[in-house]
Design a protein around this motif. Sequence first.
Motif, PDB file in Angstrom:
ATOM      1  N   ASP A 263       0.819  -1.214   0.000  1.00  0.00           N
ATOM      2  CA  ASP A 263       0.000   0.000   0.000  1.00  0.00           C
ATOM      3  C   ASP A 263       0.856   1.270   0.000  1.00  0.00           C
ATOM      4  OD1 ASP A 263      -2.444   1.315  -0.166  1.00  0.00           O
ATOM      5  OD2 ASP A 263      -2.598   1.540   2.009  1.00  0.00           O
ATOM      6  N   PHE A 264       1.958   1.237  -0.782  1.00  0.00           N
ATOM      7  CA  PHE A 264       2.795   2.417  -0.944  1.00  0.00           C
ATOM      8  C   PHE A 264       2.207   3.299  -2.039  1.00  0.00           C
ATOM      9  CE2 PHE A 264       7.063   0.262   0.420  1.00  0.00           C
ATOM     10  CZ  PHE A 264       6.658   0.277   1.739  1.00  0.00           C
ATOM     11  N   ASP A 265       2.541   4.574  -1.987  1.00  0.00           N
ATOM     12  CA  ASP A 265       2.113   5.523  -3.015  1.00  0.00           C
ATOM     13  C   ASP A 265       3.091   5.418  -4.196  1.00  0.00           C
ATOM     14  OD1 ASP A 265       1.021   7.562  -4.467  1.00  0.00           O
ATOM     15  OD2 ASP A 265       1.447   9.141  -3.010  1.00  0.00           O
ATOM     16  N   ILE A 266       2.787   4.510  -5.140  1.00  0.00           N
ATOM     17  CA  ILE A 266       3.620   4.293  -6.330  1.00  0.00           C
ATOM     18  C   ILE A 266       3.003   5.092  -7.471  1.00  0.00           C
ATOM     19  CG2 ILE A 266       4.476   2.592  -8.001  1.00  0.00           C
ATOM     20  CD1 ILE A 266       5.626   2.119  -5.227  1.00  0.00           C
ATOM     21  N   THR A 267       3.819   5.949  -8.092  1.00  0.00           N
ATOM     22  CA  THR A 267       3.298   6.787  -9.180  1.00  0.00           C
ATOM     23  C   THR A 267       3.925   6.479 -10.529  1.00  0.00           C
ATOM     24  OG1 THR A 267       4.914   8.497  -8.654  1.00  0.00           O
ATOM     25  CG2 THR A 267       2.718   8.704  -7.638  1.00  0.00           C
ATOM     26  N   ASP A 268       5.139   5.892 -10.534  1.00  0.00           N
ATOM     27  CA  ASP A 268       5.796   5.651 -11.823  1.00  0.00           C
ATOM     28  C   ASP A 268       6.962   4.690 -11.674  1.00  0.00           C
ATOM     29  OD1 ASP A 268       8.467   7.708 -11.951  1.00  0.00           O
ATOM     30  OD2 ASP A 268       6.888   8.294 -10.555  1.00  0.00           O
ATOM     31  N   PHE A 269       7.491   4.309 -12.817  1.00  0.00           N
ATOM     32  CA  PHE A 269       8.699   3.495 -12.919  1.00  0.00           C
ATOM     33  C   PHE A 269       9.693   4.358 -13.680  1.00  0.00           C
ATOM     34  CE2 PHE A 269       5.285   0.656 -12.148  1.00  0.00           C
ATOM     35  CZ  PHE A 269       5.804  -0.444 -11.496  1.00  0.00           C
ATOM     36  N   GLY A 270      10.506   5.109 -12.938  1.00  0.00           N
ATOM     37  CA  GLY A 270      11.354   6.134 -13.535  1.00  0.00           C
ATOM     38  C   GLY A 270      12.701   5.665 -14.043  1.00  0.00           C
TER      39      GLY A 270
ATOM     40  N   GLY B 253      20.218  11.355  -5.405  1.00  0.00           N
ATOM     41  CA  GLY B 253      19.889  11.657  -6.788  1.00  0.00           C
ATOM     42  C   GLY B 253      18.389  11.820  -6.917  1.00  0.00           C
ATOM     43  N   PRO B 254      17.935  12.602  -7.875  1.00  0.00           N
ATOM     44  CA  PRO B 254      16.510  12.917  -7.957  1.00  0.00           C
ATOM     45  C   PRO B 254      15.613  11.702  -8.194  1.00  0.00           C
ATOM     46  CG  PRO B 254      17.713  13.787  -9.853  1.00  0.00           C
ATOM     47  CD  PRO B 254      18.721  13.268  -8.895  1.00  0.00           C
ATOM     48  N   ILE B 255      16.094  10.711  -8.910  1.00  0.00           N
ATOM     49  CA  ILE B 255      15.269   9.522  -9.151  1.00  0.00           C
ATOM     50  C   ILE B 255      15.429   8.521  -8.011  1.00  0.00           C
ATOM     51  CG2 ILE B 255      14.876   7.560 -10.694  1.00  0.00           C
ATOM     52  CD1 ILE B 255      15.664   9.371 -13.015  1.00  0.00           C
ATOM     53  N   ALA B 256      16.654   8.253  -7.602  1.00  0.00           N
ATOM     54  CA  ALA B 256      16.905   7.258  -6.552  1.00  0.00           C
ATOM     55  C   ALA B 256      16.265   7.651  -5.224  1.00  0.00           C
ATOM     56  CB  ALA B 256      18.401   7.041  -6.377  1.00  0.00           C
ATOM     57  N   ARG B 257      16.100   8.931  -4.963  1.00  0.00           N
ATOM     58  CA  ARG B 257      15.455   9.394  -3.724  1.00  0.00           C
ATOM     59  C   ARG B 257      13.988   9.007  -3.671  1.00  0.00           C
ATOM     60  NH1 ARG B 257      17.346  14.929  -4.628  1.00  0.00           N
ATOM     61  NH2 ARG B 257      19.528  14.734  -4.118  1.00  0.00           N
ATOM     62  N   ARG B 258      13.394   8.767  -4.853  1.00  0.00           N
ATOM     63  CA  ARG B 258      11.960   8.486  -4.934  1.00  0.00           C
ATOM     64  C   ARG B 258      11.633   6.988  -5.016  1.00  0.00           C
ATOM     65  NH1 ARG B 258      10.368   9.992  -9.648  1.00  0.00           N
ATOM     66  NH2 ARG B 258       8.195   9.822  -9.088  1.00  0.00           N
ATOM     67  N   ARG B 259      12.646   6.134  -4.887  1.00  0.00           N
ATOM     68  CA  ARG B 259      12.403   4.686  -4.933  1.00  0.00           C
ATOM     69  C   ARG B 259      11.585   4.255  -3.721  1.00  0.00           C
ATOM     70  NH1 ARG B 259      18.521   2.732  -6.558  1.00  0.00           N
ATOM     71  NH2 ARG B 259      18.390   3.245  -8.788  1.00  0.00           N
TER      72      ARG B 259
ATOM     73  N   CYS C   9      10.426   0.980  -8.282  1.00  0.00           N
ATOM     74  CA  CYS C   9       9.125   1.637  -8.397  1.00  0.00           C
ATOM     75  C   CYS C   9       9.198   2.933  -7.590  1.00  0.00           C
ATOM     76  CB  CYS C   9       8.046   0.735  -7.836  1.00  0.00           C
ATOM     77  SG  CYS C   9       8.246  -0.990  -8.333  1.00  0.00           S
ATOM     78  N   HIS C  10       8.677   3.996  -8.160  1.00  0.00           N
ATOM     79  CA  HIS C  10       8.880   5.325  -7.593  1.00  0.00           C
ATOM     80  C   HIS C  10       7.582   5.991  -7.154  1.00  0.00           C
ATOM     81  CE1 HIS C  10      12.207   4.335 -10.261  1.00  0.00           C
ATOM     82  NE2 HIS C  10      12.955   5.053  -9.446  1.00  0.00           N
ATOM     83  N   GLY C  11       7.729   6.937  -6.260  1.00  0.00           N
ATOM     84  CA  GLY C  11       6.600   7.718  -5.785  1.00  0.00           C
ATOM     85  C   GLY C  11       7.100   8.877  -4.945  1.00  0.00           C
ATOM     86  N   PRO C  12       6.160   9.614  -4.342  1.00  0.00           N
ATOM     87  CA  PRO C  12       6.556  10.738  -3.489  1.00  0.00           C
ATOM     88  C   PRO C  12       7.444  10.253  -2.340  1.00  0.00           C
ATOM     89  CG  PRO C  12       4.186  10.717  -3.848  1.00  0.00           C
ATOM     90  CD  PRO C  12       4.722   9.438  -4.410  1.00  0.00           C
ATOM     91  N   HIS C  13       8.267  11.135  -1.808  1.00  0.00           N
ATOM     92  CA  HIS C  13       9.165  10.788  -0.713  1.00  0.00           C
ATOM     93  C   HIS C  13       8.379  10.190   0.458  1.00  0.00           C
ATOM     94  CE1 HIS C  13      12.544  12.832  -2.537  1.00  0.00           C
ATOM     95  NE2 HIS C  13      11.771  13.869  -2.780  1.00  0.00           N
TER      96      HIS C  13
END
Length: 181
Positions: free
Chosen positions: A74-81, A106-112, A175-179
Motif C-alpha cells: 500500500d505504498f504511493d507508487i506513481t511511476d517506474f522512472g 539523486g533525484p530519481i533514486a530518492r523516490r524509490r 518503483c517510484h513515488g513521493p518521498h
Amino acid sequence: MFTHSIPALFSKEEAREVIRLANEAQMAAGGLVGGLHHNIRRAEIAWLDDTGTAAWVMERVVSAVAQANREHFDFDITDFGERLQVATYDESNAGHYDWHSDIGDGPIARRRKLTIVVQLSEPAGYQGGELQINLGGAVWAAERGIGDATLFASFMLHRVAPVTFGRRNSLTCWCHGPHFR
C-alpha cells in the motif's frame, strides 16, 4: 512485513530471453553513484529498453508490482522512472553487492519505494549469490527458483552474497513515488 515473494513470475524460457536481451544490450561493469567501487559491488550490468524489445518484460513487472502493492505494501507508487537492469554476478571475480539500500542520492533514486528482483539463473547454476534482506537484524534469503521474484521496500538493507561457483543473473526494477514521510 516489508517483503513479498512471487513464485515463477517468469518461465524458464522467458528468463533465458531476458538474459539474451541483456547480452544484446551489452553488459558493462556495474557501479554506484560516484563510480566503480569493487569492494562494494562486483557485477556486470545491462539496461533493457523497456519500451522496445523488452516491453513485455516491463509489462509483466508492472502488473506484478501493482498487484503486490495493493495486497501487501500500500505504498504511493506513481511511476517506474528507471529502466530495467539485468545484473550478472560471476565466480571469476567473487561477484557480489555488499549491504546497501536502494534509496540513494539523486533525484530519481530518492523516490524509490519498492524494489523487485527476479532470479534469472537456474539454482543449480551457481553457489553463494543469495539475495539477502536484513529484517531488523535477522537475515532473510530470497527464493532462488528461476523466474521467482522478490519485492521489498527500497529502504531495506539488502545484499547479494559473493558467488563462489557459477554465475547468477537477476533482473531488477525500482518503483517510484513521493518521498516517504
